[in-house]
Write an enzyme that holds these catalytic residues in place. Structure first.
Site, PDB file in Angstrom:
ATOM      1  N   SER A   1     108.685 -63.201  27.904  1.00 22.14           N
ATOM      2  CA  SER A   1     109.308 -64.334  28.581  1.00 22.14           C
ATOM      3  C   SER A   1     110.775 -64.072  28.890  1.00 22.14           C
ATOM      4  O   SER A   1     111.372 -64.760  29.734  1.00 22.14           O
ATOM      5  CB  SER A   1     109.206 -65.584  27.703  1.00 22.14           C
ATOM      6  OG  SER A   1     109.865 -65.380  26.463  1.00 22.14           O
ATOM      7  N   LYS A   2     111.372 -63.079  28.234  1.00 18.21           N
ATOM      8  CA  LYS A   2     112.800 -62.806  28.420  1.00 18.21           C
ATOM      9  C   LYS A   2     113.116 -62.257  29.808  1.00 18.21           C
ATOM     10  O   LYS A   2     114.272 -62.284  30.239  1.00 18.21           O
ATOM     11  CB  LYS A   2     113.304 -61.844  27.344  1.00 18.21           C
ATOM     12  CG  LYS A   2     113.203 -62.398  25.927  1.00 18.21           C
ATOM     13  CD  LYS A   2     114.028 -63.665  25.741  1.00 18.21           C
ATOM     14  CE  LYS A   2     114.068 -64.101  24.283  1.00 18.21           C
ATOM     15  NZ  LYS A   2     114.871 -65.307  24.066  1.00 18.21           N
TER      16      LYS A   2
END
Length: 346
Positions: A47-48
């Site tokens: 998700s980063k």
């Protein structure tokens, strides 16, 4: 003659729009419907990617970043990988201060992506000059033309999820989501996603997952940073020994704590039952769901979305290593897993 080719211009066009996948076998005994937002489908496998791309492109819009600039960040591994990947494509230098708690796999991946990596001791206070927070600040001061992303205290962290993850989940569930369960580290994912979802329906229950050894749950309940809560734990990217301003505690209804051991076993179970090869924090969020079920949180009409933040390949030397699990004391009479035998053909 130019032919029309259906191709992406680069990896960055693949960030976001990750799938929502129904959980079946692992949720078989749970009341309600359970869906995983599988962030390992991002090109950087976590998700980063979302926050790294959003913050970097915002810095470009503001004229802070120019070609050849250096990006510096504090990371447990995933944000660093995303920044390194984006830096390659956009032409930036990348320096990362990494916690020694990060798996060897993550650190090796960062170096393979051309980042300069400083490994800092994990179990020191946030204001210790050796902490990865302080090392990143020092490197920023020493490096001319650098930008320090500082995800823990950067409002753009949550804003990235407000503009992407939240709307995606709302649209994928056609607005029928009743619960969001997500791990909280920097707090950007849960804060931005929850803010958007609660604007659509304030009755959606948002539950944050915290680690034993972290201060977030008690701070949420009391407004007090209790340093007595802090002690070493193994889960990466979950919990904190400080209070990140990127966390919007107002949009989180409740925190629940999970153990290192149960989270590790649950991550392995997700892989074996769902075929989803997920990371340590995915095990943590699913473990939290099981605990919430025991507390009577869900009913037959619940539509629960959990966020699986990253891919299991980041943890081959940790939770997916039988030797590491054994070294931690995670294999015992209660949790015994039969290792898969490897047959060698002579």
């Amino acid at each position: 003659m130019e032919h029309k080719i259906n191709a992406y211009n680069n990896l960055l066009e693949l960030v976001g729009n990750t799938p929502l996948i129904k959980l079946n076998k692992i949720a078989d005994n749970l009341e309600g419907n359970f869906y995983a937002k599988v962030e390992g489908f991002n090109p950087g496998h976590s998700s980063k990617d979302r926050i790294a791309l959003y913050i970097i492109e915002e810095a470009e819009r503001r004229g802070i970043l120019k070609k050849g600039s250096t990006i510096i960040e504090t990371t447990s591994g995933n944000t660093g990988f995303s920044i390194a990947m984006i830096s390659i494509i956009k032409g930036y230098e990348c320096i990362l201060a990494v916690s020694s708690k990060s798996s060897k796999d993550k650190i090796d991946m960062l170096r393979s992506m051309g980042a300069k990596v400083y490994v800092c001791p994990a179990h020191v206070s946030a204001d210790d000059p050796r902490s990865y927070y302080e090392v990143a600040k020092r490197l920023h001061e020493e490096t001319e033309g650098s930008i320090y992303i500082n995800q823990y205290f950067n409002d753009l962290n949550a804003e990235a999820h407000y503009k992407s993850t939240g709307p995606e989940i709302w649209n994928q569930t056609n607005g029928h989501i009743t619960h969001l369960v997500a791990c909280s580290g920097t707090g950007g994912t849960i804060s931005g996603t929850a803010k958007y979802l609660k604007e659509q329906n304030p009755n959606i229950r948002v539950i944050g997952v915290d680690a034993y050894g972290s201060v977030l749950k008690k701070y949420h309940e009391t407004g007090e940073l209790d340093t007595k809560e802090i002690y070493p734990y193994r889960i990466e990217g979950l919990g904190k020994n400080l209070i990140p301003t990127a966390t919007n505690f107002k949009v989180i209804d409740e925190f629940i704590k999970v153990t290192d051991e149960e989270s590790a076993h649950t991550a392995r179970e997700i892989s074996r039952t769902e075929g989803l090869f997920v990371g340590y924090t995915s095990g943590a969020v699913m473990q939290a769901v099981r605990q919430l079920e025991e507390m009577g949180e869900f009913n037959e009409n619940s539509n629960v979305v959990v966020i699986f933040p990253d891919h299991g390949s980041r943890y081959m030397s940790k939770i997916y290593s039988d030797q590491w699990m054994s070294d931690q004391g995670f294999f015992d009479s209660k949790n015994v897993e039969e290792p898969q035998k490897i047959e060698f053909v002579k």
